[in-house]
Design an enzyme around this catalytic site. Structure first.
Site, short mmCIF file in Angstrom:
data_model
loop_
_atom_site.label_atom_id
_atom_site.label_comp_id
_atom_site.label_asym_id
_atom_site.label_seq_id
_atom_site.Cartn_x
_atom_site.Cartn_y
_atom_site.Cartn_z
N SER A 247 0.84 -1.20 0.00
CA SER A 247 0.00 0.00 0.00
C SER A 247 0.87 1.24 0.00
O SER A 247 1.93 1.27 0.63
CB SER A 247 -0.88 0.01 1.26
N TYR B 269 -1.62 -0.65 10.34
CA TYR B 269 -1.91 -1.28 9.04
C TYR B 269 -0.75 -1.01 8.09
O TYR B 269 -0.16 -1.95 7.52
CB TYR B 269 -3.21 -0.72 8.44
N LYS C 111 2.30 -3.58 6.50
CA LYS C 111 2.63 -3.73 5.08
C LYS C 111 4.13 -3.53 4.86
O LYS C 111 4.77 -4.28 4.10
CB LYS C 111 1.84 -2.73 4.24
C1 WQD Z 1 -10.03 9.62 0.20
C2 WQD Z 1 -10.30 11.11 0.40
C3 WQD Z 1 -10.67 11.72 2.69
C4 WQD Z 1 -14.47 9.51 3.05
C5 WQD Z 1 -7.47 4.67 2.33
C6 WQD Z 1 -6.49 3.91 3.14
C7 WQD Z 1 -5.42 3.32 2.27
C8 WQD Z 1 -6.02 2.57 1.10
C9 WQD Z 1 -7.07 3.37 0.37
C10 WQD Z 1 -5.67 0.28 1.67
C11 WQD Z 1 -9.59 11.69 1.61
C12 WQD Z 1 -11.93 11.96 1.84
C13 WQD Z 1 -13.29 10.04 2.57
C14 WQD Z 1 -15.54 10.37 3.39
C15 WQD Z 1 -14.21 12.25 2.73
N1 WQD Z 1 -6.53 1.33 1.56
N2 WQD Z 1 -13.17 11.39 2.40
N3 WQD Z 1 -15.37 11.72 3.21
O1 WQD Z 1 -7.77 7.64 3.18
O2 WQD Z 1 -6.78 8.11 0.88
O3 WQD Z 1 -6.82 5.78 1.75
O4 WQD Z 1 -8.01 3.82 1.34
O5 WQD Z 1 -4.56 0.17 1.23
O6 WQD Z 1 -4.68 2.46 3.07
O7 WQD Z 1 -5.85 4.83 4.00
O8 WQD Z 1 -8.93 6.86 1.07
O9 WQD Z 1 -11.28 6.89 0.37
O10 WQD Z 1 -10.76 6.93 2.86
O11 WQD Z 1 -10.31 8.96 1.45
O12 WQD Z 1 -14.09 13.48 2.58
O13 WQD Z 1 -16.64 9.93 3.86
O14 WQD Z 1 -11.69 11.30 0.62
O15 WQD Z 1 -10.47 12.77 3.63
O16 WQD Z 1 -9.19 13.02 1.30
P1 WQD Z 1 -7.54 7.21 1.78
P2 WQD Z 1 -10.39 7.35 1.47
#
Ligand code: WQD
Length: 363
Positions: free
Chosen positions: A128, A152, A156
């Site tokens: 990741s 997490y 990895k």
């Molecule tokens: C994306 C953007 C949030 C939800 C995560 C894991 C990473 C990987 C992918 C495993 C950010 C914003 C989100 C919401 C929002 N998984 N957001 N409202 O955090 O980049 O990565 O998933 O490998 O390990 O950390 O992805 O989709 O949670 O967030 O505003 O209800 O959307 O702040 O900017 P993230 P995400």
């Protein structure tokens, strides 16, 4: 005996695993899926058979049971392993670190020991981009320092380091590490897709559930980031492009000695509001939202320099955010309850580990 190279695909019934299974079959490989169904549904197996037009071999069990994994590798004469099985919720890992180290690190140790016992020495590992932590700049390339900020992400990185140590100790091991950015979307058929269960942690499935009417509105975590529109920027990657990255990785490992670590991303960043607007265009639905404070642990911008994957694997993402939203919406519309809408298959087999056999036996 199939002439197609057999590949053990752990976590094969999951979101990434199911899409990778389709891509492997279409590329002429014979995946042997392994899953404990702790975070996936057996119902996906019927979908995979419908999509590929052939039986799908899936074995139910825990990859931490090394003798069982060794038996699978031997029985199916696997030439390589793609290891996807693992827990992946960042927030949960902070609350339950031992669960993550035990499952993610312990699971890989078991798989590696089983592989060693049967002389299967090629492995693609699902890592990741979170191993980088908060980057000093973007785009992020593979030379960037790794500073994981959650158990997490740390699990990895530990896995990556274990694989590197093994490849150093035994030169005939071939290791392909894939650092995923943000996988989203679904197979264009709408037959398989992301089925988070409960309240989605991630942006795309949450937006999809708002668009379909399951949730009232999206909470946008922060609009005061140093980004063009103030909201978080990420490198979203179509899951079918990610699946093809696994095919390219296992192909290279089976053809050439040596190991590699590559980013899998598009090289482009999209903001939260950018995703939301693209989803509204793709679905024709309005997605109401409100700004709320930043989510702990989030960073402003995160996107890949994906040039090494292009040079090492000949792999490049081919889908943009519009296609990601289009396919995520198609899946959501056809499966408002995810796989829960399917009648779960009667799983065959004695004891706690039931072998589904070739799919056609299981229905
Ligand atoms: C994306 C953007 C949030 C939800 C995560 C894991 C990473 C990987 C992918 C495993 C950010 C914003 C989100 C919401 C929002 N998984 N957001 N409202 O955090 O980049 O990565 O998933 O490998 O390990 O950390 O992805 O989709 O949670 O967030 O505003 O209800 O959307 O702040 O900017 P993230 P995400």
């Amino acid at each position: 005996m199939s002439q197609q190279p057999r590949v053990l695909l752990t976590g094969g019934a999951g979101y990434i695993g199911s899409h990778t299974a389709v891509a492997l079959i279409e590329a002429g490989y014979a995946p042997v899926l392994v899953d404990d169904f702790s975070n996936s549904s057996p119902a996906v197996l019927k979908r995979l058979e419908q999509l590929t037009g052939q039986p799908v071999v899936c074995e139910r069990g825990d990859v931490q049971d090394r003798p069982w994994v060794e038996g699978l590798l031997r029985r199916h004469a696997c030439q390589a392993t793609i290891h996807l099985a693992g827990f992946k919720a960042v927030g949960e890992s902070v609350a339950q670190p031992l669960k993550y180290y035990r499952n993610n690190v312990g699971g890989l140790i078991s798989v590696m020991q089983a592989m060693q016992a049967v002389d299967c020495r090629a492995i693609v590992f699902s890592s990741s981009a979170t191993v980088y932590g908060d980057p000093a700049s973007v785009p992020i390339d593979e030379t960037f320092a790794c500073a994981p900020e959650s158990p997490y992400a740390h699990s990895k990185l530990v896995c990556e380091q274990m694989l590197a140590a093994q490849a150093k100790a035994q030169a005939d091991w071939r290791v392909g590490v894939l650092r995923y950015f943000n996988p989203v979307g679904a197979h264009p058929s709408g037959q398989i897709g992301e089925d988070p269960g409960g309240v989605p942690n991630n942006l795309m499935p949450y937006i999809a559930q708002v668009a379909v009417g399951q949730r009232e509105k999206l909470q946008v975590f922060g609009n005061d980031y140093p980004t063009p529109d103030g909201t978080g920027v990420r490198d979203y990657l179509h899951v079918t492009d990610l699946a093809l990255g696994h095919v390219a990785a296992v192909k290279r490992l089976l053809q050439c000695p040596g190991s590699f670590t590559v980013n899998l991303g598009t090289g482009a960043g999209t903001s939260v509001l950018g995703v939301l607007r693209a989803f509204e265009r793709a679905s024709g639905r309005s997605v109401p939202f409100e700004f709320v404070p930043r989510r702990a642990g989030d960073v402003a911008q995160y996107f890949a320099d994906a040039s090494l994957a292009a040079s090492v694997l000949g792999w490049r993402a081919s889908h943009g955010i519009e296609a990601m939203c289009r396919d995520a919406w198609h899946w959501q519309q056809r499966n408002p309850l995810g796989y829960a809408g399917e009648v779960a298959h009667e799983l065959r087999g004695s004891g706690e580990k039931s072998r589904l056999g070739s799919f056609s036996d299981a229905i």
